[in-house]
Design a protein around this motif. Sequence first.
Motif, PDB file in Angstrom:
ATOM      1  N   GLN A   2       0.842  -1.194   0.000  1.00  0.00           N
ATOM      2  CA  GLN A   2       0.000   0.000   0.000  1.00  0.00           C
ATOM      3  C   GLN A   2       0.880   1.249   0.000  1.00  0.00           C
ATOM      4  O   GLN A   2       2.010   1.232   0.481  1.00  0.00           O
ATOM      5  CB  GLN A   2      -0.950  -0.015   1.187  1.00  0.00           C
ATOM      6  N   SER A   3       0.333   2.320  -0.589  1.00  0.00           N
ATOM      7  CA  SER A   3       1.095   3.563  -0.685  1.00  0.00           C
ATOM      8  C   SER A   3       0.148   4.752  -0.738  1.00  0.00           C
ATOM      9  O   SER A   3      -1.025   4.611  -1.077  1.00  0.00           O
ATOM     10  CB  SER A   3       1.982   3.555  -1.932  1.00  0.00           C
ATOM     11  N   LEU A   4       0.692   5.901  -0.365  1.00  0.00           N
ATOM     12  CA  LEU A   4      -0.015   7.173  -0.465  1.00  0.00           C
ATOM     13  C   LEU A   4       0.963   8.221  -0.973  1.00  0.00           C
ATOM     14  O   LEU A   4       2.143   8.213  -0.598  1.00  0.00           O
ATOM     15  CB  LEU A   4      -0.534   7.639   0.902  1.00  0.00           C
ATOM     16  N   THR A  22      -1.378  11.096   9.156  1.00  0.00           N
ATOM     17  CA  THR A  22      -1.868  11.877   8.026  1.00  0.00           C
ATOM     18  C   THR A  22      -3.388  11.800   8.039  1.00  0.00           C
ATOM     19  O   THR A  22      -3.957  10.815   8.506  1.00  0.00           O
ATOM     20  CB  THR A  22      -1.287  11.371   6.684  1.00  0.00           C
ATOM     21  N   ILE A  23      -4.014  12.855   7.570  1.00  0.00           N
ATOM     22  CA  ILE A  23      -5.477  12.922   7.506  1.00  0.00           C
ATOM     23  C   ILE A  23      -5.864  12.791   6.041  1.00  0.00           C
ATOM     24  O   ILE A  23      -5.408  13.578   5.207  1.00  0.00           O
ATOM     25  CB  ILE A  23      -5.994  14.262   8.071  1.00  0.00           C
ATOM     26  N   ARG A  24      -6.703  11.815   5.738  1.00  0.00           N
ATOM     27  CA  ARG A  24      -7.100  11.579   4.354  1.00  0.00           C
ATOM     28  C   ARG A  24      -8.609  11.485   4.242  1.00  0.00           C
ATOM     29  O   ARG A  24      -9.299  11.063   5.169  1.00  0.00           O
ATOM     30  CB  ARG A  24      -6.470  10.280   3.834  1.00  0.00           C
ATOM     31  N   TRP A  25      -9.115  11.878   3.082  1.00  0.00           N
ATOM     32  CA  TRP A  25     -10.552  11.850   2.811  1.00  0.00           C
ATOM     33  C   TRP A  25     -10.792  11.264   1.438  1.00  0.00           C
ATOM     34  O   TRP A  25     -10.185  11.711   0.448  1.00  0.00           O
ATOM     35  CB  TRP A  25     -11.127  13.259   2.902  1.00  0.00           C
ATOM     36  N   ARG A  26     -11.624  10.246   1.400  1.00  0.00           N
ATOM     37  CA  ARG A  26     -12.030   9.605   0.145  1.00  0.00           C
ATOM     38  C   ARG A  26     -10.845   9.117  -0.684  1.00  0.00           C
ATOM     39  O   ARG A  26     -10.842   9.224  -1.910  1.00  0.00           O
ATOM     40  CB  ARG A  26     -12.900  10.538  -0.683  1.00  0.00           C
ATOM     41  N   GLU A  27      -9.833   8.612  -0.008  1.00  0.00           N
ATOM     42  CA  GLU A  27      -8.707   8.006  -0.714  1.00  0.00           C
ATOM     43  C   GLU A  27      -8.770   6.503  -0.506  1.00  0.00           C
ATOM     44  O   GLU A  27      -9.663   5.997   0.162  1.00  0.00           O
ATOM     45  CB  GLU A  27      -7.390   8.603  -0.216  1.00  0.00           C
ATOM     46  N   LYS A  28      -7.819   5.795  -1.087  1.00  0.00           N
ATOM     47  CA  LYS A  28      -7.834   4.339  -0.974  1.00  0.00           C
ATOM     48  C   LYS A  28      -7.741   3.902   0.484  1.00  0.00           C
ATOM     49  O   LYS A  28      -7.192   4.610   1.327  1.00  0.00           O
ATOM     50  CB  LYS A  28      -6.715   3.719  -1.798  1.00  0.00           C
ATOM     51  N   LYS A  29      -8.298   2.727   0.741  1.00  0.00           N
ATOM     52  CA  LYS A  29      -8.297   2.181   2.090  1.00  0.00           C
ATOM     53  C   LYS A  29      -6.871   1.803   2.485  1.00  0.00           C
ATOM     54  O   LYS A  29      -6.161   1.136   1.730  1.00  0.00           O
ATOM     55  CB  LYS A  29      -9.200   0.956   2.165  1.00  0.00           C
ATOM     56  N   ILE A  30      -6.479   2.236   3.666  1.00  0.00           N
ATOM     57  CA  ILE A  30      -5.169   1.903   4.231  1.00  0.00           C
ATOM     58  C   ILE A  30      -5.414   1.091   5.494  1.00  0.00           C
ATOM     59  O   ILE A  30      -6.311   1.407   6.280  1.00  0.00           O
ATOM     60  CB  ILE A  30      -4.368   3.192   4.542  1.00  0.00           C
ATOM     61  N   LEU A  59     -14.257  15.339  10.431  1.00  0.00           N
ATOM     62  CA  LEU A  59     -13.160  16.300  10.448  1.00  0.00           C
ATOM     63  C   LEU A  59     -13.244  17.211  11.667  1.00  0.00           C
ATOM     64  O   LEU A  59     -12.222  17.563  12.253  1.00  0.00           O
ATOM     65  CB  LEU A  59     -13.169  17.123   9.153  1.00  0.00           C
ATOM     66  N   SER A  60     -14.445  17.543  12.095  1.00  0.00           N
ATOM     67  CA  SER A  60     -14.621  18.435  13.251  1.00  0.00           C
ATOM     68  C   SER A  60     -14.056  17.855  14.547  1.00  0.00           C
ATOM     69  O   SER A  60     -13.798  18.594  15.493  1.00  0.00           O
ATOM     70  CB  SER A  60     -16.104  18.760  13.448  1.00  0.00           C
ATOM     71  N   ALA A  61     -13.817  16.546  14.621  1.00  0.00           N
ATOM     72  CA  ALA A  61     -13.299  15.906  15.830  1.00  0.00           C
ATOM     73  C   ALA A  61     -11.780  15.712  15.804  1.00  0.00           C
ATOM     74  O   ALA A  61     -11.183  15.350  16.813  1.00  0.00           O
ATOM     75  CB  ALA A  61     -13.980  14.552  16.023  1.00  0.00           C
ATOM     76  N   VAL A  62     -11.152  15.971  14.684  1.00  0.00           N
ATOM     77  CA  VAL A  62      -9.741  15.650  14.492  1.00  0.00           C
ATOM     78  C   VAL A  62      -8.821  16.444  15.416  1.00  0.00           C
ATOM     79  O   VAL A  62      -7.912  15.884  16.031  1.00  0.00           O
ATOM     80  CB  VAL A  62      -9.341  15.834  13.016  1.00  0.00           C
ATOM     81  N   ASP A  95     -10.089   9.684   7.473  1.00  0.00           N
ATOM     82  CA  ASP A  95      -9.241   8.646   8.058  1.00  0.00           C
ATOM     83  C   ASP A  95      -8.021   9.325   8.669  1.00  0.00           C
ATOM     84  O   ASP A  95      -7.366  10.135   8.007  1.00  0.00           O
ATOM     85  CB  ASP A  95      -8.752   7.665   6.991  1.00  0.00           C
ATOM     86  N   ILE A  96      -7.741   8.996   9.921  1.00  0.00           N
ATOM     87  CA  ILE A  96      -6.489   9.420  10.552  1.00  0.00           C
ATOM     88  C   ILE A  96      -5.590   8.190  10.506  1.00  0.00           C
ATOM     89  O   ILE A  96      -5.858   7.185  11.162  1.00  0.00           O
ATOM     90  CB  ILE A  96      -6.680   9.857  12.015  1.00  0.00           C
TER      91      ILE A  96
END
Length: 105
Positions: A2-4, A22-30, A59-62, A95-96
């Motif tokens: 897996q990679s980002l 890292t904070i990601r949104w709607r990217e591949k599942k890690i 995102l509001s909880a991050v 995703d965090i």
Amino acid sequence: MQSLKIVSRLLPEVRSGLKTHTIRWREKKIVPGPMLYVNASDVSDKILVLVTKVEKMPLSAVAFYLGRQNEWTDDGLLLGMREHYPEIELDSVVDIIHHITSGSS
């Protein structure tokens, strides 16, 4: 493996171990396990990390979750995230991805 992709300005912090998530949104599942961060500007520049866990939350909880609520206001976090994800909102589930640096590749 897996990679980002990651912006080049963040690579020194990942390599030194200062950047541990890292904070990601709607990217591949890690998932937990080995992962390569790939420099978005130079795909030959990679860093091997070990993903230790992945948490999902709005995102509001991050900021609170990461202990950064004094540094990251909702507006500031939203503005920063919109540089990468223009349509993201405070109620968007992100995703965090937590990692430890295990070396360069």
